[in-house]
Design a protein around this motif. Sequence first.
Motif, PDB file in Angstrom:
ATOM      1  N   CYS A   1       0.848  -1.204   0.000  1.00 33.22           N
ATOM      2  CA  CYS A   1       0.000   0.000   0.000  1.00 33.22           C
ATOM      3  C   CYS A   1       0.873   1.240   0.000  1.00 33.22           C
ATOM      4  CB  CYS A   1      -0.900   0.017   1.237  1.00 33.22           C
ATOM      5  SG  CYS A   1       0.009   0.149   2.793  1.00 33.22           S
ATOM      6  N   TYR A   2       0.206   2.397  -0.158  1.00 35.45           N
ATOM      7  CA  TYR A   2       0.909   3.654   0.069  1.00 35.45           C
ATOM      8  C   TYR A   2       0.859   3.931   1.563  1.00 35.45           C
ATOM      9  CZ  TYR A   2       1.415   4.566  -4.854  1.00 35.45           C
ATOM     10  OH  TYR A   2       1.805   4.477  -6.157  1.00 35.45           O
ATOM     11  N   PRO A   3       2.017   4.216   2.161  1.00 39.85           N
ATOM     12  CA  PRO A   3       2.050   4.308   3.625  1.00 39.85           C
ATOM     13  C   PRO A   3       1.642   5.675   4.170  1.00 39.85           C
ATOM     14  CG  PRO A   3       4.263   4.546   2.707  1.00 39.85           C
ATOM     15  CD  PRO A   3       3.351   4.346   1.537  1.00 39.85           C
ATOM     16  N   THR A   4       1.077   6.529   3.326  1.00 46.57           N
ATOM     17  CA  THR A   4       0.825   7.918   3.716  1.00 46.57           C
ATOM     18  C   THR A   4      -0.560   8.091   4.363  1.00 46.57           C
ATOM     19  OG1 THR A   4      -0.012   8.253   1.519  1.00 46.57           O
ATOM     20  CG2 THR A   4       2.275   8.834   1.869  1.00 46.57           C
ATOM     21  N   PHE A   5      -0.965   9.362   4.563  1.00 46.87           N
ATOM     22  CA  PHE A   5      -2.242   9.657   5.202  1.00 46.87           C
ATOM     23  C   PHE A   5      -3.451   9.371   4.299  1.00 46.87           C
ATOM     24  CE2 PHE A   5       0.536  12.017   8.048  1.00 46.87           C
ATOM     25  CZ  PHE A   5      -0.062  11.787   9.275  1.00 46.87           C
ATOM     26  N   GLY A   6      -3.221   9.090   3.033  1.00 41.95           N
ATOM     27  CA  GLY A   6      -4.336   8.859   2.084  1.00 41.95           C
ATOM     28  C   GLY A   6      -5.213   7.685   2.507  1.00 41.95           C
ATOM     29  N   GLY A   7      -6.472   7.711   2.046  1.00 38.58           N
ATOM     30  CA  GLY A   7      -7.449   6.708   2.447  1.00 38.58           C
ATOM     31  C   GLY A   7      -7.048   5.282   2.117  1.00 38.58           C
ATOM     32  N   SER A   8      -6.394   5.076   0.966  1.00 40.79           N
ATOM     33  CA  SER A   8      -6.073   3.697   0.591  1.00 40.79           C
ATOM     34  C   SER A   8      -5.077   3.088   1.577  1.00 40.79           C
ATOM     35  CB  SER A   8      -5.531   3.635  -0.839  1.00 40.79           C
ATOM     36  OG  SER A   8      -4.333   4.373  -0.955  1.00 40.79           O
TER      37      SER A   8
ATOM     38  N   GLU B   1     -15.100  11.281  -5.541  1.00 36.60           N
ATOM     39  CA  GLU B   1     -14.668  10.556  -4.334  1.00 36.60           C
ATOM     40  C   GLU B   1     -15.176   9.132  -4.524  1.00 36.60           C
ATOM     41  OE1 GLU B   1     -12.358  11.041  -1.436  1.00 36.60           O
ATOM     42  OE2 GLU B   1     -13.285  12.996  -1.690  1.00 36.60           O
ATOM     43  N   SER B   2     -14.276   8.154  -4.589  1.00 40.43           N
ATOM     44  CA  SER B   2     -14.753   6.790  -4.856  1.00 40.43           C
ATOM     45  C   SER B   2     -15.579   6.266  -3.685  1.00 40.43           C
ATOM     46  CB  SER B   2     -13.572   5.858  -5.081  1.00 40.43           C
ATOM     47  OG  SER B   2     -12.881   5.671  -3.868  1.00 40.43           O
ATOM     48  N   PHE B   3     -15.264   6.729  -2.496  1.00 38.31           N
ATOM     49  CA  PHE B   3     -15.969   6.252  -1.300  1.00 38.31           C
ATOM     50  C   PHE B   3     -16.163   7.393  -0.298  1.00 38.31           C
ATOM     51  CE2 PHE B   3     -16.237   4.411   2.926  1.00 38.31           C
ATOM     52  CZ  PHE B   3     -17.138   3.362   2.764  1.00 38.31           C
ATOM     53  N   GLY B   4     -15.045   7.999   0.126  1.00 38.03           N
ATOM     54  CA  GLY B   4     -15.121   9.064   1.131  1.00 38.03           C
ATOM     55  C   GLY B   4     -14.929   8.494   2.531  1.00 38.03           C
ATOM     56  N   LEU B   5     -13.784   7.843   2.723  1.00 43.67           N
ATOM     57  CA  LEU B   5     -13.497   7.237   4.032  1.00 43.67           C
ATOM     58  C   LEU B   5     -13.535   8.278   5.153  1.00 43.67           C
ATOM     59  CD1 LEU B   5     -12.608   4.601   5.504  1.00 43.67           C
ATOM     60  CD2 LEU B   5     -10.261   5.391   5.214  1.00 43.67           C
ATOM     61  N   ALA B   6     -13.089   9.493   4.846  1.00 39.41           N
ATOM     62  CA  ALA B   6     -13.067  10.545   5.869  1.00 39.41           C
ATOM     63  C   ALA B   6     -14.491  10.814   6.366  1.00 39.41           C
ATOM     64  CB  ALA B   6     -12.446  11.810   5.300  1.00 39.41           C
ATOM     65  N   ALA B   7     -15.458  10.764   5.449  1.00 42.31           N
ATOM     66  CA  ALA B   7     -16.857  10.980   5.838  1.00 42.31           C
ATOM     67  C   ALA B   7     -17.324   9.843   6.747  1.00 42.31           C
ATOM     68  CB  ALA B   7     -17.744  11.068   4.599  1.00 42.31           C
ATOM     69  N   LEU B   8     -16.939   8.619   6.404  1.00 44.27           N
ATOM     70  CA  LEU B   8     -17.340   7.471   7.240  1.00 44.27           C
ATOM     71  C   LEU B   8     -16.723   7.579   8.635  1.00 44.27           C
ATOM     72  CD1 LEU B   8     -18.736   4.750   7.681  1.00 44.27           C
ATOM     73  CD2 LEU B   8     -16.756   3.633   6.636  1.00 44.27           C
ATOM     74  N   GLU B   9     -15.463   8.005   8.691  1.00 47.24           N
ATOM     75  CA  GLU B   9     -14.815   8.156  10.007  1.00 47.24           C
ATOM     76  C   GLU B   9     -15.566   9.197  10.838  1.00 47.24           C
ATOM     77  OE1 GLU B   9     -10.334   6.573   9.579  1.00 47.24           O
ATOM     78  OE2 GLU B   9     -10.523   8.704   9.168  1.00 47.24           O
ATOM     79  N   ALA B  10     -15.989  10.268  10.169  1.00 51.03           N
ATOM     80  CA  ALA B  10     -16.748  11.305  10.870  1.00 51.03           C
ATOM     81  C   ALA B  10     -18.061  10.716  11.388  1.00 51.03           C
ATOM     82  CB  ALA B  10     -17.013  12.478   9.939  1.00 51.03           C
ATOM     83  N   MET B  11     -18.792  10.028  10.513  1.00 55.36           N
ATOM     84  CA  MET B  11     -20.092   9.465  10.911  1.00 55.36           C
ATOM     85  C   MET B  11     -19.944   8.504  12.089  1.00 55.36           C
ATOM     86  SD  MET B  11     -21.518   8.949   7.032  1.00 55.36           S
ATOM     87  CE  MET B  11     -22.597   7.601   7.389  1.00 55.36           C
TER      88      MET B  11
END
Length: 378
Positions: free
Chosen positions: A7-14, A282-292
């Motif tokens: 994976c990419y080890p950065t802050f990105g959702g993937s 936004e393919s999914f929006g993981l940040a939104a799910l984390e918020a919810m």
Amino acid sequence: MNIGIVCYPTFGGSGVVATELGLELSKRGHEVHFITYSQPVRLELLNSNVHFHEVNVPEYPLFHYQPYELALSSKLVDMVKLHKIDVLHVHYAIPHAYAAYMAKKMLHEEGIEVPIVTTLHGTDITLVGSHPFYKTAVTFSINKSDAVTSVSQSLKDDTMRLFDIKNDIKVVPNFIDLDKHQHHFTDCQRAMLANEDERVMTHISNFRPVKRINDVIKVFYRVQKEVPAKLMMIGEGPEREGAEALCQKLGIENKVIFLGNSSEIDKILCFSDLFLLPSETESFGLAALEAMASGVPVISSNTGGIPEVNVDGISGFLSNVGDVDDMAKNAIKILKDPKVLQEFKDNSIKEAKRFDIHQIVPFYESIYNEALVNCISI
Ligand code: GMT
């Protein structure tokens, strides 16, 4: 099972999804090997079941571009042999699926068969992968994977539309560990950032143009005229400077706090009242799910996979991309009345439960098992 995760080890959702998946798989008794160029940011603890193997790319002046794919595929071969890895799960098609295919082919020469599971995350398809310079290799890598998953139905549809795909694509949505997002904090530092009577609005991203950062500021500008509020901007990226300039121009610089990258997302969400995600796509929006999952309703655009996560009128509201007036109107509707706000907060947690990690991760396990049985021989 011994599972290799690339994976990419950065802050990105993937990278976040890959890391959380690996950690959960390790709890379920699997041995997990992360293979990437630095330790993933959300991977804080390594233990006897979770390992990290760094891919090194020595700098060589002759190369204009350092050959990461080459180093990665060599490392994958070495790690599969050394740790008897059963399956390689690569997150993000570029260049991981391509490098994994090369590794698979090299291993085959030595009589070792290892299946490749590729998870598509979005930008590898919609923004980068479909560019003519990459498209041929991306199509090839997807078709040569033993199993392909996408994080939303919308992304699957985009992939089928943009590429000549012969493989089946299974939709396995992103997930959330709800326990991590229930507020056990006693040190919620809300008072340091906002007054008692102020609502806290939050945006978290990598501040790339696709996130439409200026729309976040424009929505907040409209809202704070009606409801006392502060805006937290979490993350780093190319659009940050412009956004700070816009705040100054609008005279709201004292109400907008740019906090940079943070590994304390759960704490920040703990004192947030509303999350803004006005992305172009936004393919999914993981940040939104984390918020919810933290009980924070979402004001978002209605693009890509976001409607599969944020339910209009329930966990927040959806508007057309760029319609900052509508987004502000909806935000005010939620923030103005404490009873309405509480209703949306409760609904957000309920909706987040559809993506419970304990329900989603078994899908990946069965995909690994199936891929092991059907491993495409080259
Ligand atoms: O959104 C980003 O810029 C980061 C990007 C990534 O590849 O890490 O996120 C993508 O994958 C996430 C995890 O599956 C999704 O939640 C994001 O929606 C997706 N980003 C885009 O499609 C723009």
